[in-house]
Every structure is written in structure tokens, then in C-alpha cells.
Enzyme design. Structure first.
Site, short mmCIF file in Angstrom:
data_model
loop_
_atom_site.label_atom_id
_atom_site.label_comp_id
_atom_site.label_asym_id
_atom_site.label_seq_id
_atom_site.Cartn_x
_atom_site.Cartn_y
_atom_site.Cartn_z
N ASP A 1 0.82 -1.21 0.00
CA ASP A 1 0.00 0.00 0.00
C ASP A 1 0.85 1.25 0.00
OD1 ASP A 1 -2.35 -1.31 0.14
OD2 ASP A 1 -2.58 -1.13 2.31
N LYS B 1 -3.48 3.70 -3.72
CA LYS B 1 -4.22 4.65 -4.54
C LYS B 1 -3.51 4.85 -5.87
CE LYS B 1 -6.79 7.14 -1.14
NZ LYS B 1 -6.72 8.15 -0.10
N MET C 1 -7.95 8.85 9.56
CA MET C 1 -8.51 9.48 8.34
C MET C 1 -9.29 10.73 8.71
SD MET C 1 -9.53 5.89 6.54
CE MET C 1 -10.03 5.03 8.04
N1 SAH Z 1 -3.83 0.05 9.04
C1 SAH Z 1 -3.39 1.40 9.29
C2 SAH Z 1 -4.47 2.41 9.09
C3 SAH Z 1 -4.93 2.55 7.68
S1 SAH Z 1 -6.15 3.77 7.48
C4 SAH Z 1 -2.85 1.46 10.73
O1 SAH Z 1 -3.04 0.52 11.50
O2 SAH Z 1 -2.19 2.44 11.05
C5 SAH Z 1 -5.17 5.14 6.93
C6 SAH Z 1 -5.13 6.19 8.01
O3 SAH Z 1 -4.17 5.83 8.99
C7 SAH Z 1 -4.68 7.55 7.54
O4 SAH Z 1 -5.72 8.28 6.94
C8 SAH Z 1 -4.24 8.17 8.84
O5 SAH Z 1 -5.33 8.59 9.61
C9 SAH Z 1 -3.61 6.99 9.53
N2 SAH Z 1 -2.17 6.94 9.34
C10 SAH Z 1 -1.44 6.01 8.72
N3 SAH Z 1 -0.13 6.29 8.79
C11 SAH Z 1 -0.03 7.45 9.49
C12 SAH Z 1 1.05 8.24 9.92
N4 SAH Z 1 2.32 7.92 9.64
N5 SAH Z 1 0.79 9.35 10.64
C13 SAH Z 1 -0.48 9.69 10.95
N6 SAH Z 1 -1.54 8.97 10.55
C14 SAH Z 1 -1.32 7.86 9.84
#
Ligand code: SAH
Length: 486
Positions: free
Chosen positions: A33, A55, A170
């Protein structure tokens, strides 16, 4: 035949689990991803097939069905398939859907949890999601609520009543709606909110606000995804506990031009202080495999660089000798790094000048009786030291054991260096070869940090004035100077 649903953590490479790294290194196929860290794939096999399923061009996600199909196809072909996702695969990662598809197809799978962004980003911001007397529960909530889809609707009154910290994934575009609904549901408008963008990554930024002010603050600050939004009393704690963003070089991009083999410690120190390091090795050294003369008769051996020290011992070994060949000779190291390199080979330098430049060495040797000196150095080394010794009547043998040559830099690396806040130069040759690689001139834009006078002179030859010159003229001195430059 097993498929692996693997969490890559929130971005910082150090937060990838050992198990994830092991599977990435083993995989035949990796379906990955967007939000996995930039170098999560660096441990993949050179012949592994890497397939991006995030994406497309910043727009639509590859449809989940298509991802599932790919996953099943590759797993069925008997290859080791890793489905690599940002954070944790089962936290807003659709890992559950993929597991169901694998189960339905009868394909065995393993799940490797990852550190989820909702825990990692707050931790790196100095925000404990639970805290005695402040919050005894945490809820992970999707902020990406589509009002057109009733099945994703959140129970806002219940969330507002939730007795603890709310962590929203998100939805940086829906902050106003989130805040309004929580206040409508009974949360105080003064309740602290923290938004952590790019958590654990070099550009991490935390914006603090309250439910009343968060929409305006976020708009003013230009907050963008990916970000985690934390609501609750604990969201004020970064005021006291911010640590990553409080580092002296946080948010500063620093290009390191020294040879890859020597860049490690400098790059590591800069990273520890919060800098984002661009590794742009403009030079590398090449052994000349020169023959070492008989050492008897020389009462001084001068070594002018760490690489010179390693080359000296390689040359000794080639001729069937070892450290004992230096017994009885006075050994001088130009700087602390060279002294360290000598020590690795079992030799403690007798002379290490206070200033790590030829002039410092000339001074340090002034009072010593010397009849014959051997100087071990790079082919392109300066003649200041041999000249000064000869003037004193010393018989000098200069032995070039290696030469410094250009390292190829690709366009992406050059562009990254040119976009840095600072470019560090640790020798005249780094100036010369970086300029050469960049089309004849040192890139305009970044400020220029020079390790010492010879390097500064090389910059001036290229028509540039260094913005700082380290003192002492060592990598540590250079780091200190960068910190002081703010
Ligand atoms: N599976 C992932 C989440 C996926 S949904 C997890 O467990 O972290 C995607 C969302 O994750 C983004 O929109 C954001 O809100 C958050 N996210 C992922 N990486 C991030 C990062 N490095 N810093 C802040 N938010 C993050």
C-alpha cells in the site's frame, strides 16, 4: 503455500517488527500500500515482484476485489506472498476482508500485527493515549464517514459519551463535523485535540487545539493526510511531553556528501538529533594497492584519514606483515576519526593534533625530533605537511594508498540534495565531485556547511561562501555547528 497479512508499522523503519522484516526478505511477491514507510521494501529480495495496490495516481484505490484476486492468484501459484499494509493489517486496513477471502479459497494465512498509526503517532508526539486520572479507555474511530452511506454512520452521541480518549483515523477533511458532533453530544468545547500529521516520519508535525478551535487551526496550519486526530484530556500532554519534534534538528533536511562507506556515523548522529538525512555520496575511495616501502628508518608515520588507516593495514597484510611492523615507530593521526580507525587495528596514535588539519599537524610535530617521515594519504592530498616537514630538513616519503573518485549520483538523489536545507561537505573532494555531478556548480538553495578550511577553500573556488565552518574540523564539530546554526 501460505499468504502473510503483514503490518509494516506507521512509517519509521525502526517500528517494523522483526517478523515483518523476515517475511519481506523472504517473499516472492509483495502486494503493498501507499502508507508503508518509504524503505519498508528495501529489505525485499532483488528478484521479488513488488506490486503496488494503493491509490492510483493519488486518486482511487485499487478496488478491494482486484487486490483480493491478485492475492489469491499469487498465493495459488505456490509463491510466498506478503500482503504488506501500513500500521496494523486489522486496524482500518481491510485485512479482515482479505483473510476472509483467503479462508474461503482454502489458502492458509498468517497475520503479523504492526504498530498502528493510532498508537505510534501519539507516542511520537508525546501523547500517552491512556493516563491515570485522565483517561482509562481508548477508542479507535474512523473519521472517514461518508454521510451518503448509512452503513458507515457512527453513533455520535455514544462516541461523545465514551469515557476516554478518541483516536480518529482518516478524516482530516471532516474535522469540523467531528468536533461539532462531539460538542453536540456533550463533550466540552474546551476539550483538547491534537492532530499528528506524518506520525513517526521525518516531517511529523503536531497541531494542538480544542474542539472549539480545531477546524480553524487545522485550516490555518494546512493540515493534510495522513494524520491521526486525538480528542481527550491527554491531547494537551504534548505541550509537556513533545520529544521528537523538540529535537534540535527536527524538520531540517541535511544532505551528506561523504563516501557511503564513511557516511554512516555522521548520518546516524544527524538522525538522532531529528534531521532528515539525504544520503548523496559524491565520492568514494579506490585503493591504489600501492606497495608499502620498508618502514625501518622512518621515525614518524603520519596517517591522514580513517580510510588511509584501513589502507595502511591492508597494504601491510598484502606484504605479509601486520601491526607489529609499526612497532617502534611514532604514529600520528590527523584527527580523532583516524585515531579511532588506527585503534581498530590495534595501534594507539602517539600524536593527534588539536586541530584536525595539516596546519594543526605541523604544529603538533614542531617540537619532535624527526629525521625521516612516511606520510600515508590519498593521491590528491594537500602538500602542506610534506612541504613543511621538508623545510625542516626531514626526509619525507609520501605514499598515496588510495584515491578519491566520483560516485555516480542519480537524478533523484541530486534533486533531493538540492532541495535540502543544508548540504554538508566533509572534504574538498566532496565539493568538487558534487559540483561536477550537479552540472558544474554547487546547488543553489541549500545552505552550505563546511568541515574545515580546506573544504571552505574548495567551496570558494566554486564561487560559494560556506554558511558555516565547523570547529573542531571533525564530523562531530560539523554536527554541533549545524545545531548551533538553528
Ligand atoms: N492500518 C493502518 C491504518 C490505515 S487507514 C494502521 O493501522 O495504522 C489510513 C489512516 O491511517 C490515515 O488516513 C491516517 O489517519 C492513519 N495513518 C497512517 N499512517 C499514518 C502516519 N504515519 N501518521 C499519521 N496517521 C497515519
Amino acid at each position: 503455500m501460505t499468504a502473510y497479512l503483514v503490518g509494516a508499522g506507521p512509517g519509521d523503519r525502526g517500528l517494523l517488527t522483526l517478523r515483518a522484516a523476515e517475511l519481506i526478505a523472504r517473499a516472492d511477491v509483495i502486494l503493498y500500500d501507499l502508507l508503508i514507510g518509504a524503505d519498508a521494501l528495501s529489505g525485499a529480495r532483488a528478484d521479488a515482484e513488488l506490486i503496488y495496490v494503493g491509490k492510483q495516481g493519488g486518486g482511487e484505490q485499487v478496488p478491494q476485489d482486484a487486490t483480493n484476486t491478485l492475492l489469491l492468484e499469487h498465493a495459488r501459484s505456490g509463491r510466498t506472498v506478503v500482503r504488506l499494509k501500513g500500521g496494523d493489517p486489522f486496524v482500518f486496513g481491510r485485512g479482515g476482508e482479505e483473510a476472509l477471502a483467503l479462508r474461503a479459497a482454502g489458502i492458509p494465512f498468517e497475520v503479523v500485527p504492526g504498530i498502528t498509526a493510532g498508537l505510534a503517532a501519539p507516542a511520537y508526539a508525546g501523547l500517552p493515549v491512556t493516563q491515570r486520572e485522565m483517561s482509562s479507555a481508548v477508542a479507535f474511530v474512523t473519521g472517514h464517514e461518508n454521510p451518503a452511506k448509512p452503513e458507515t454512520a457512527l453513533d455520535w452521541p455514544a462516541l461523545a459519551r465514551f469515557p476516554g480518549t478518541l483516536v480518529f483515523y482518516m478524516g482530516v477533511g471532516s474535522l469540523e463535523r467531528i468536533a461539532t458532533r462531539l460538542v453536540e453530544g456533550g463533550r466540552s468545547a474546551d476539550e483538547p485535540v491534537a492532530i499528528v500529521e506524518r506520525g513517526t516520519l521525518p516531517g511529523q508535525r503536531t497541531t494542538l487545539a480544542t474542539l472549539a478551535t480545531v477546524a480553524k487551526r487545522a485550516a490555518e496550519a494546512g493540515v493534510r493526510a495522513p494524520a491521526i486526530t486525538v480528542v481527550g484530556a491527554v491531547a494537551a500532554l504534548p505541550e509537556q511531553l513533545a520529544w521528537l519534534e523538540a529535537r534540535p534538528l527536527h524538520g531540517t533536511r541535511v544532505a551528506v556528501t561523504r563516501a557511503r562507506a564513511q557516511a554512516g556515523p555522521l548520518a546516524a548522529r544527524l538522525r538522532e538529533l531529528g534531521a532528515e538525512v539525504v544520503e548523496a555520496p559524491a565520492i568514494r575511495t579506490r585503493s591504489l594497492r600501492a606497495e608499502l616501502p620498508r618502514l625501518t628508518g622512518s621515525d614518524l608515520i603520519v596517517v591522514s584519514s580513517p580510510n588511509g588507516a584501513h589502507e595502511l593495514f591492508a597494504a601491510l597484510e598484502r606484504s605479509g606483515r601486520d601491526a607489529r611492523a609499526l612497532a617502534g615507530h611514532r604514529v600520528a593521526a590527523l584527527g580523532p576519526g583516524t585515531a579511532r580507525a588506527l585503534r581498530e587495528h590495534g595501534v594507539i596514535a602517539d600524536v593527534v593534533p588539536a586541530r584536525a588539519v595539516a596546519e594543526g599537524m605541523i604544529e603538533a610535530l614542531e617540537a619532535l625530533p624527526i629525521a625521516r617521515a612516511l606520510i600515508v594519504r590519498a593521491r590528491e592530498g594537500r602538500d602542506a605537511l610534506p612541504d613543511a616537514l621538508r623545510e625542516r630538513g626531514v626526509e619525507v616519503v609520501v605514499l598515496a594508498l588510495y584515491e578519491t573518485v566520483a560516485e555516480r549520483l542519480d537524478a533523484g538523489t541530486l534533486a533531493a540534495a538540492a532541495a535540502a536545507d543544508w548540504i554538508t561537505f566533509t572534504s574538498a573532494s566532496t565539493v568538487r565531485f558534487l559540483a561536477e555531478a550537479a552540472g558544474g556548480a554547487v546547488p543553489e538553495g541549500p545552505r552550505l556547511a563546511s568541515i574545515g578550511p580546506a573544504t571552505s577553500a574548495a567551496l570558494r573556488e566554486h564561487g560559494r561562501e560556506p554558511d558555516l565552518e565547523a570547529d573542531p574540523h571533525t564530523p562531530d564539530g560539523l554536527v554541533d555547528a549545524l545545531v548551533n546554526a538553528g
